[in-house]
Design a protein around this motif. Structure first.
Motif, PDB file in Angstrom:
ATOM      1  N   LEU A  11       0.835  -1.189   0.000  1.00  0.00           N
ATOM      2  CA  LEU A  11       0.000   0.000   0.000  1.00  0.00           C
ATOM      3  C   LEU A  11       0.866   1.234   0.000  1.00  0.00           C
ATOM      4  CD1 LEU A  11      -2.575  -0.990   2.677  1.00  0.00           C
ATOM      5  CD2 LEU A  11      -2.834  -1.091   0.226  1.00  0.00           C
ATOM      6  N   THR A  12       0.575   2.153  -0.897  1.00  0.00           N
ATOM      7  CA  THR A  12       1.279   3.414  -0.909  1.00  0.00           C
ATOM      8  C   THR A  12       0.298   4.480  -1.306  1.00  0.00           C
ATOM      9  OG1 THR A  12       3.184   2.264  -1.782  1.00  0.00           O
ATOM     10  CG2 THR A  12       3.258   4.636  -1.790  1.00  0.00           C
ATOM     11  N   ALA A  13       0.360   5.637  -0.725  1.00  0.00           N
ATOM     12  CA  ALA A  13      -0.578   6.648  -1.121  1.00  0.00           C
ATOM     13  C   ALA A  13       0.095   7.977  -1.196  1.00  0.00           C
ATOM     14  CB  ALA A  13      -1.710   6.726  -0.149  1.00  0.00           C
ATOM     15  N   GLY A  14      -0.402   8.859  -2.053  1.00  0.00           N
ATOM     16  CA  GLY A  14       0.211  10.150  -2.126  1.00  0.00           C
ATOM     17  C   GLY A  14      -0.528  11.115  -2.992  1.00  0.00           C
ATOM     18  N   LYS A  15      -0.047  12.353  -3.068  1.00  0.00           N
ATOM     19  CA  LYS A  15      -0.684  13.392  -3.845  1.00  0.00           C
ATOM     20  C   LYS A  15       0.004  13.492  -5.191  1.00  0.00           C
ATOM     21  CE  LYS A  15      -1.773  18.286  -3.501  1.00  0.00           C
ATOM     22  NZ  LYS A  15      -1.662  19.472  -2.731  1.00  0.00           N
ATOM     23  N   SER A  16      -0.679  13.773  -6.212  1.00  0.00           N
ATOM     24  CA  SER A  16      -0.226  13.920  -7.575  1.00  0.00           C
ATOM     25  C   SER A  16       0.824  12.897  -7.990  1.00  0.00           C
ATOM     26  CB  SER A  16       0.253  15.321  -7.851  1.00  0.00           C
ATOM     27  OG  SER A  16       1.385  15.645  -7.126  1.00  0.00           O
ATOM     28  N   ASN A  17       1.702  12.494  -7.105  1.00  0.00           N
ATOM     29  CA  ASN A  17       2.532  11.320  -7.372  1.00  0.00           C
ATOM     30  C   ASN A  17       2.143  10.282  -6.345  1.00  0.00           C
ATOM     31  OD1 ASN A  17       3.906  12.226  -9.465  1.00  0.00           O
ATOM     32  ND2 ASN A  17       5.887  12.351  -8.504  1.00  0.00           N
ATOM     33  N   PRO A  18       1.375   9.249  -6.744  1.00  0.00           N
ATOM     34  CA  PRO A  18       0.827   8.283  -5.839  1.00  0.00           C
ATOM     35  C   PRO A  18       1.679   7.074  -5.712  1.00  0.00           C
ATOM     36  CG  PRO A  18      -0.250   8.202  -7.887  1.00  0.00           C
ATOM     37  CD  PRO A  18       0.834   9.188  -8.018  1.00  0.00           C
ATOM     38  N   PHE A  59       5.768   3.637 -10.300  1.00  0.00           N
ATOM     39  CA  PHE A  59       4.310   3.767 -10.467  1.00  0.00           C
ATOM     40  C   PHE A  59       3.897   5.062 -11.166  1.00  0.00           C
ATOM     41  CE2 PHE A  59       0.259   5.403  -8.796  1.00  0.00           C
ATOM     42  CZ  PHE A  59      -0.594   4.464  -9.347  1.00  0.00           C
ATOM     43  N   MET A  60       4.393   6.224 -10.651  1.00  0.00           N
ATOM     44  CA  MET A  60       3.948   7.502 -11.214  1.00  0.00           C
ATOM     45  C   MET A  60       4.350   7.679 -12.677  1.00  0.00           C
ATOM     46  SD  MET A  60       1.821   9.149  -9.594  1.00  0.00           S
ATOM     47  CE  MET A  60       1.815  10.574 -10.639  1.00  0.00           C
ATOM     48  N   MET A  64       1.555   8.175 -15.651  1.00  0.00           N
ATOM     49  CA  MET A  64       1.538   9.334 -16.561  1.00  0.00           C
ATOM     50  C   MET A  64       1.688   8.895 -18.011  1.00  0.00           C
ATOM     51  SD  MET A  64       3.857  11.858 -14.179  1.00  0.00           S
ATOM     52  CE  MET A  64       3.809  13.254 -15.282  1.00  0.00           C
ATOM     53  N   GLN A  65       2.537   7.891 -18.236  1.00  0.00           N
ATOM     54  CA  GLN A  65       2.711   7.387 -19.608  1.00  0.00           C
ATOM     55  C   GLN A  65       1.408   6.805 -20.147  1.00  0.00           C
ATOM     56  OE1 GLN A  65       5.767   4.399 -19.994  1.00  0.00           O
ATOM     57  NE2 GLN A  65       4.907   3.656 -21.922  1.00  0.00           N
ATOM     58  N   ARG A  66       0.756   5.973 -19.334  1.00  0.00           N
ATOM     59  CA  ARG A  66      -0.504   5.365 -19.770  1.00  0.00           C
ATOM     60  C   ARG A  66      -1.584   6.426 -19.980  1.00  0.00           C
ATOM     61  NH1 ARG A  66      -0.699  -0.176 -18.726  1.00  0.00           N
ATOM     62  NH2 ARG A  66       1.345  -0.981 -19.340  1.00  0.00           N
ATOM     63  N   GLU A  67      -1.565   7.450 -19.145  1.00  0.00           N
ATOM     64  CA  GLU A  67      -2.566   8.521 -19.277  1.00  0.00           C
ATOM     65  C   GLU A  67      -2.378   9.274 -20.587  1.00  0.00           C
ATOM     66  OE1 GLU A  67      -4.737  11.551 -16.159  1.00  0.00           O
ATOM     67  OE2 GLU A  67      -2.611  11.109 -15.897  1.00  0.00           O
ATOM     68  N   GLU A  68      -1.126   9.533 -20.946  1.00  0.00           N
ATOM     69  CA  GLU A  68      -0.839  10.221 -22.214  1.00  0.00           C
ATOM     70  C   GLU A  68      -1.241   9.373 -23.406  1.00  0.00           C
ATOM     71  OE1 GLU A  68       3.271  11.224 -22.199  1.00  0.00           O
ATOM     72  OE2 GLU A  68       3.052  12.771 -20.636  1.00  0.00           O
ATOM     73  N   GLU A  69      -1.088   8.064 -23.275  1.00  0.00           N
ATOM     74  CA  GLU A  69      -1.440   7.151 -24.372  1.00  0.00           C
ATOM     75  C   GLU A  69      -2.938   6.879 -24.438  1.00  0.00           C
ATOM     76  OE1 GLU A  69       0.813   3.732 -23.388  1.00  0.00           O
ATOM     77  OE2 GLU A  69       2.741   4.548 -24.076  1.00  0.00           O
ATOM     78  N   ALA A  71      -4.495   4.991 -22.331  1.00  0.00           N
ATOM     79  CA  ALA A  71      -4.669   3.570 -21.998  1.00  0.00           C
ATOM     80  C   ALA A  71      -4.601   3.348 -20.488  1.00  0.00           C
ATOM     81  CB  ALA A  71      -3.593   2.740 -22.691  1.00  0.00           C
ATOM     82  N   LEU A  72      -5.058   4.335 -19.736  1.00  0.00           N
ATOM     83  CA  LEU A  72      -5.007   4.237 -18.272  1.00  0.00           C
ATOM     84  C   LEU A  72      -5.969   3.163 -17.779  1.00  0.00           C
ATOM     85  CD1 LEU A  72      -3.627   5.511 -15.847  1.00  0.00           C
ATOM     86  CD2 LEU A  72      -5.534   7.112 -15.685  1.00  0.00           C
ATOM     87  N   ALA A  73      -5.486   2.327 -16.862  1.00  0.00           N
ATOM     88  CA  ALA A  73      -6.295   1.229 -16.319  1.00  0.00           C
ATOM     89  C   ALA A  73      -6.106   1.177 -14.807  1.00  0.00           C
ATOM     90  CB  ALA A  73      -5.868  -0.100 -16.951  1.00  0.00           C
ATOM     91  N   PRO A  74      -7.058   0.571 -14.088  1.00  0.00           N
ATOM     92  CA  PRO A  74      -6.936   0.490 -12.626  1.00  0.00           C
ATOM     93  C   PRO A  74      -5.846  -0.473 -12.165  1.00  0.00           C
ATOM     94  CG  PRO A  74      -8.898  -0.678 -13.370  1.00  0.00           C
ATOM     95  CD  PRO A  74      -8.354   0.039 -14.553  1.00  0.00           C
ATOM     96  N   LEU A  75      -5.289  -1.257 -13.086  1.00  0.00           N
ATOM     97  CA  LEU A  75      -4.197  -2.165 -12.754  1.00  0.00           C
ATOM     98  C   LEU A  75      -3.065  -1.928 -13.742  1.00  0.00           C
ATOM     99  CD1 LEU A  75      -4.433  -5.872 -11.721  1.00  0.00           C
ATOM    100  CD2 LEU A  75      -2.699  -5.133 -13.344  1.00  0.00           C
ATOM    101  N   LEU A  76      -1.881  -1.588 -13.216  1.00  0.00           N
ATOM    102  CA  LEU A  76      -0.710  -1.344 -14.040  1.00  0.00           C
ATOM    103  C   LEU A  76       0.377  -2.339 -13.649  1.00  0.00           C
ATOM    104  CD1 LEU A  76      -0.624   2.553 -13.716  1.00  0.00           C
ATOM    105  CD2 LEU A  76      -1.653   1.225 -15.559  1.00  0.00           C
ATOM    106  N   SER A  77       1.204  -2.716 -14.600  1.00  0.00           N
ATOM    107  CA  SER A  77       2.263  -3.692 -14.322  1.00  0.00           C
ATOM    108  C   SER A  77       3.615  -3.162 -14.770  1.00  0.00           C
ATOM    109  CB  SER A  77       1.976  -5.010 -15.040  1.00  0.00           C
ATOM    110  OG  SER A  77       0.777  -5.586 -14.572  1.00  0.00           O
ATOM    111  N   HIS A  78       4.645  -3.473 -13.964  1.00  0.00           N
ATOM    112  CA  HIS A  78       6.033  -3.145 -14.315  1.00  0.00           C
ATOM    113  C   HIS A  78       6.875  -4.369 -13.990  1.00  0.00           C
ATOM    114  CE1 HIS A  78      10.131  -1.553 -13.606  1.00  0.00           C
ATOM    115  NE2 HIS A  78       9.827  -0.769 -14.634  1.00  0.00           N
ATOM    116  N   GLY A  79       7.332  -5.048 -15.017  1.00  0.00           N
ATOM    117  CA  GLY A  79       8.036  -6.296 -14.786  1.00  0.00           C
ATOM    118  C   GLY A  79       7.103  -7.311 -14.145  1.00  0.00           C
ATOM    119  N   ARG A  80       7.531  -7.885 -13.007  1.00  0.00           N
ATOM    120  CA  ARG A  80       6.712  -8.871 -12.310  1.00  0.00           C
ATOM    121  C   ARG A  80       5.766  -8.242 -11.296  1.00  0.00           C
ATOM    122  NH1 ARG A  80      10.113 -11.793  -9.039  1.00  0.00           N
ATOM    123  NH2 ARG A  80       8.420 -13.283  -8.670  1.00  0.00           N
ATOM    124  N   VAL A  81       5.879  -6.925 -11.096  1.00  0.00           N
ATOM    125  CA  VAL A  81       5.098  -6.250 -10.049  1.00  0.00           C
ATOM    126  C   VAL A  81       3.835  -5.644 -10.637  1.00  0.00           C
ATOM    127  CG1 VAL A  81       5.098  -4.453  -8.281  1.00  0.00           C
ATOM    128  CG2 VAL A  81       7.189  -5.753  -8.747  1.00  0.00           C
TER     129      VAL A  81
END
Length: 449
Positions: A11-18, A59-60, A64-69, A71-81
């Motif tokens: 769990l991580t939370a934050g403003k503009s960079n979450p 994550f951030m 941002m990359q997915r938002e520009e494309e 293709a933003l989704a509620p689940l994002l993946s980076h490698g195995r994470v």
């Protein structure tokens, strides 16, 4: 700064960079770490330790990359994470996991976390997190243990995690009985001089009507909320005019209601409901939502709106709106607000209403016609006159739908009824149940031609 921890996704939370960094999830059970980001992680909890805390840094940029494309989704993946995230106010709450976790459970936990923090801090935002680091960490440790969701009821948590988190007390710590009880949502030893239960049956009507008067979308979203002031550990049994129950008992189905998508509070005995449709439960103390339901049924518009727009010599426009109450004459709609869109370049408003008052809200480009009391079967008129420098511009803009807000007490559009409420307690006291019915507007819109 992120802190090491243990299992649900992180769990991580934050403003503009979450970032709400999840840890991991064991078979069939979620594992989580968390943090609040602004623009770096504000707070994090690693419940299992199998996801590196540095993973949240990806994550951030990924978001941002997915938002520009697009293709933003509620689940994002980076490698195995995998990052499962939600946004609340200016914060992102992110859960991370390496496994194929139960996504619905992860999101349920994230939303429940938001609900608990809002109960404690009134508003969940970057400032409230910074001002309450100690309490936030205490809550994160109680909400989940080694990746397993634990106590998520804010009323129970408030028994032993208080707002005065900086006050230390010596001596033996006592585990609140509610945490170890079979009934974890209710404390023992509750006493009231007067035992009462207040039941609110609230239905919201979602409606979309096209310009030709045809109903495109129609549904009822209902909830039954209780306010409980009962001593001891009572058992309650609620009876509704449920169609399935009537079929099981061989009763007439004429005045019954077929409920869909029924969701219950955790206190309800689901096995009992599955067997004989009895809603049996030991209630929490105070306010809570017992159940929610939905009905996809053709609803006759309770307040019908007709509008006529006349344009004159490219300089002014007149709008005539007729509102009719299409519900029982003995019922009355309160606080009716009808929002009529007008051209963005309209000016010099003048109004004439048969009842209520109208005002122009230029920042929203609408006229709001307010009617304090609207009896069923009645018809009212409102006329609006505007100066209009360029009629052509309105054509390009298009015309948003008319929106309606209202509340009708002592009435349910579905016909649901509380047939009985039985209150059983070993001391045998007498208790009074009170029932109130309310129908209100949800997303209620009528398109204009």
């Amino acid at each position: 700064m992120p802190i090491k921890g243990e299992p649900w996704p992180g769990l991580t939370a934050g403003k503009s960079n979450p970032n709400w960094t999840p840890a991991r999830w064991d078979p069939k059970i979620p594992t989580v770490t968390g943090s609040f980001v602004y623009p770096q992680p504000l707070i994090s909890r690693n419940y299992k330790g199998d996801v590196a805390m540095s993973e949240i840094d990806h994550f951030m940029p990924l978001l941002m990359q997915r938002e520009e494309e697009g293709a933003l989704a509620p689940l994002l993946s980076h490698g195995r994470v995998h990052f499962l995230w939600i946004k609340h106010s200016n914060l992102y709450l992110v859960a991370t996991t390496l496994k194929n976790a139960n996504a619905s459970l992860v999101y349920s936990f994230l939303y429940k976390t938001v609900e608990v923090f809002c109960e404690y801090f009134k508003e969940l935002e970057e400032e409230s997190i910074r001002d309450n680091f100690v309490i936030v960490y205490e809550l994160l440790d109680e909400l989940m243990d080694f990746g397993f969701p634990q106590t998520t009821d804010s009323k129970i948590l408030q028994e032993y995690i208080t707002q005065q988190g900086n006050k230390l007390e010596t001596g033996k710590s006592r585990v609140p009985p509610t945490v170890t009880n079979a009934v974890s949502w209710r404390s023992e030893g509750i006493k009231y001089k007067k035992n009462e239960v207040f039941i609110d049956v609230i239905e919201s009507v979602n409606l979309l009507v096209n310009a030709n008067g045809s109903v495109l979308l129609s549904e009822i979203v209902g909830s039954i909320k209780l306010k409980v002031f009962l001593s001891g550990m009572p058992e309650l049994r609620l009876g509704l005019n449920d169609r399935v129950l009537f079929e099981l008992t061989g009763r007439s189905k004429n005045k019954s209601v077929e409920l869909e998508d029924v969701k219950f509070h955790q206190c309800v005995r689901l096995s009992r409901f599955d067997n004989d449709r009895t809603i049996s439960f030991i209630p929490p103390d105070g306010d809570f939502e017992l159940m929610s339901y939905r009905l996809s049924t053709q609803v006759k518009p309770l307040i019908w709106i007709e509008s006529v727009i006349e344009k004159f010599s490219h300089s002014r426009v007149e709008i005539m709106v007729k509102a009719k109450g299409q519900f029982k004459k003995q019922s009355v709609a309160n606080g009716v607000e009808i929002s009529i869109p007008v051209p963005s370049d309209a000016d010099s408003p003048r109004f004439k209403t048969s009842v209520g008052s109208a005002k122009y809200v230029p920042e929203k480009n609408v006229v709001i016609w307010s009617i304090k009391s609207f009896p069923g079967g009645k018809e009212y008129l409102m006329r609006a006159h505007f100066g209009l420098p360029s009629v052509e511009k309105e054509e390009v803009e298009g015309r948003p739908p008319i929106g309606v807000r209202f509340e009708i007490p002592y009435f349910t559009v579905s016909g649901i009824q509380v047939r009985y409420m039985k209150i059983i307690e070993k001391s045998g006291y007498q208790a009074l149940p009170w029932v109130r019915y309310i129908t209100q507007s949800g997303d209620y819109q009528l398109r204009t031609s």
